[in-house]
Design an enzyme around this catalytic site. Structure first.
Site, PDB file in Angstrom:
ATOM      1  N   LYS A 111       0.847  -1.205   0.000  1.00  0.00           N
ATOM      2  CA  LYS A 111       0.000   0.000   0.000  1.00  0.00           C
ATOM      3  C   LYS A 111       0.882   1.256   0.000  1.00  0.00           C
ATOM      4  O   LYS A 111       0.622   2.205  -0.739  1.00  0.00           O
ATOM      5  CB  LYS A 111      -0.942  -0.009   1.213  1.00  0.00           C
ATOM      6  CG  LYS A 111      -2.051  -1.057   1.102  1.00  0.00           C
ATOM      7  CD  LYS A 111      -2.863  -1.206   2.394  1.00  0.00           C
ATOM      8  CE  LYS A 111      -3.873  -2.349   2.259  1.00  0.00           C
ATOM      9  NZ  LYS A 111      -4.671  -2.583   3.477  1.00  0.00           N
ATOM     10  N   GLN A 119      -4.741  -1.413   9.663  1.00  0.00           N
ATOM     11  CA  GLN A 119      -4.618  -2.738   9.050  1.00  0.00           C
ATOM     12  C   GLN A 119      -5.202  -3.794   9.991  1.00  0.00           C
ATOM     13  O   GLN A 119      -4.885  -3.814  11.183  1.00  0.00           O
ATOM     14  CB  GLN A 119      -3.142  -3.029   8.731  1.00  0.00           C
ATOM     15  CG  GLN A 119      -2.922  -4.306   7.953  1.00  0.00           C
ATOM     16  CD  GLN A 119      -3.512  -4.276   6.539  1.00  0.00           C
ATOM     17  OE1 GLN A 119      -3.610  -3.219   5.918  1.00  0.00           O
ATOM     18  NE2 GLN A 119      -3.920  -5.422   6.035  1.00  0.00           N
ATOM     19  N   ASP A 126     -11.065   2.944   4.121  1.00  0.00           N
ATOM     20  CA  ASP A 126     -11.371   1.508   4.040  1.00  0.00           C
ATOM     21  C   ASP A 126     -12.883   1.269   3.994  1.00  0.00           C
ATOM     22  O   ASP A 126     -13.331   0.167   3.675  1.00  0.00           O
ATOM     23  CB  ASP A 126     -10.798   0.778   5.267  1.00  0.00           C
ATOM     24  CG  ASP A 126      -9.544  -0.018   4.952  1.00  0.00           C
ATOM     25  OD1 ASP A 126      -9.339  -0.355   3.777  1.00  0.00           O
ATOM     26  OD2 ASP A 126      -8.790  -0.305   5.902  1.00  0.00           O
TER      27      ASP A 126
END
Ligand code: GUN
Length: 285
Positions: free
Chosen positions: A52, A96, A119
């Protein structure tokens, strides 16, 4: 049989994102910024975060990774999130997953400013997406929808079987397909007869994390199969949830692993970060 080439499409999207970043910089003096929080030493999570960060760099997006030890307290994570929420140079925040067991994941996700929730895991964005409103959409199912669109596959009226009902893949996948007027069946570990559902489906989207879960006799002739699984075998090889070799000949379209949905996830995260950066001025007001 045709391949749904996520690698090629993700590269195209990444180029588009790069142009948008340059435009934001030139016209508004905005450098999009993404903050990533990585807790613990899980090698897979570290690898994803590394990918990422690299993708951000390539696209001209500023990114910072806050690495925290496995033993970190919930309060300390909340403190960092509070700082990132207030930081005007940070447009997107990503924690994460999975988090260590002593951390309340929902509480952490709900502490992210919904306008920075790239997200799309905050209940605010989940609710808005479910209602068909503008929202941050989770990158993996968003990537699947873009991949289908690229190949002119319209889910409207199709029988779609989603296999796996996780909050970050299966549930939002089903929601997006329903919003696109598909007839959606979601299967999960308590489903009595998985094959009965998959073998009727025009489109199968599977993200269960089980090697060879979808076999040849579970797929009808001409079906479209989207493999969202990522499993690493003992020999180091990366495979999905579909027995690709035997299933592919029956399909009209199928995604490979690697090179299918995986690269799309990263591209869509970048797209969401640009979307967040474009909201910077309204956020600051
Ligand atoms: N862990 C596995 N997939 C994801 C993802 O898309 N986002 C985050 N934050 N964590 C993940």
């Amino acid at each position: 049989m045709n391949i749904l080439d996520g690698k090629a499409l993700s590269q195209k999207i990444k180029e588009e994102v790069k142009l948008e970043t340059q435009k934001l910089q030139a016209e508004k003096n905005i450098t999009p910024g993404l903050a990533v929080i990585l807790v613990g030493n899980d090698p897979a999570s570290a690898a994803y975060v590394g990918m990422k960060s690299k993708a951000c760099k390539d696209a001209g997006i500023y990114s910072i990774v806050h690495e925290m030890p496995e033993t970190i307290s919930q309060e300390s994570i909340l403190e960092i999130l509070s700082m990132m929420n207030k930081n005007p140079n940070i447009d997107g925040i990503l924690v994460q997953l999975p988090l260590p067991k002593h951390i309340d994941t929902t509480a952490i996700l709900e502490a992210i400013d919904p306008k920075k929730d790239v997200d799309g895991f905050h209940a605010y964005n989940v609710g808005r997406m479910t209602s068909g409103l503008d929202a941050f959409v989770p990158a993996t199912p968003y990537g699947v929808m873009e991949l289908l669109k690229e190949y002119n596959i319209d889910p409207q009226g199709k029988d779609v079987c989603v296999v796996g009902a996780s909050d970050i893949v299966g549930k939002p996948m089903g929601t997006l397909l329903l919003n696109a007027n598909a007839t959606v069946t979601t299967c999960h570990i308590y489903t009595k007869d998985l094959k009965a559902h998959t073998s009727k489906a025009d489109i199968i989207c599977v993200g269960a994390g089980v090697v060879n879960l979808i076999k040849e006799d579970m797929v009808k002739e001409g079906a479209i199969v989207v493999d969202i699984g990522i499993n690493r075998l003992d020999n180091g090889k990366l495979v999905g949830d579909v027995d690709f070799e035997n299933v592919a000949p029956k399909c009209s379209y199928i995604t490979p692993v690697p090179g299918g949905v995986g690269p799309m996830t990263i591209a869509m995260l970048l797209k969401n970060t640009i979307k967040a950066a474009k909201m910077r001025e309204s956020r600051e007001k």
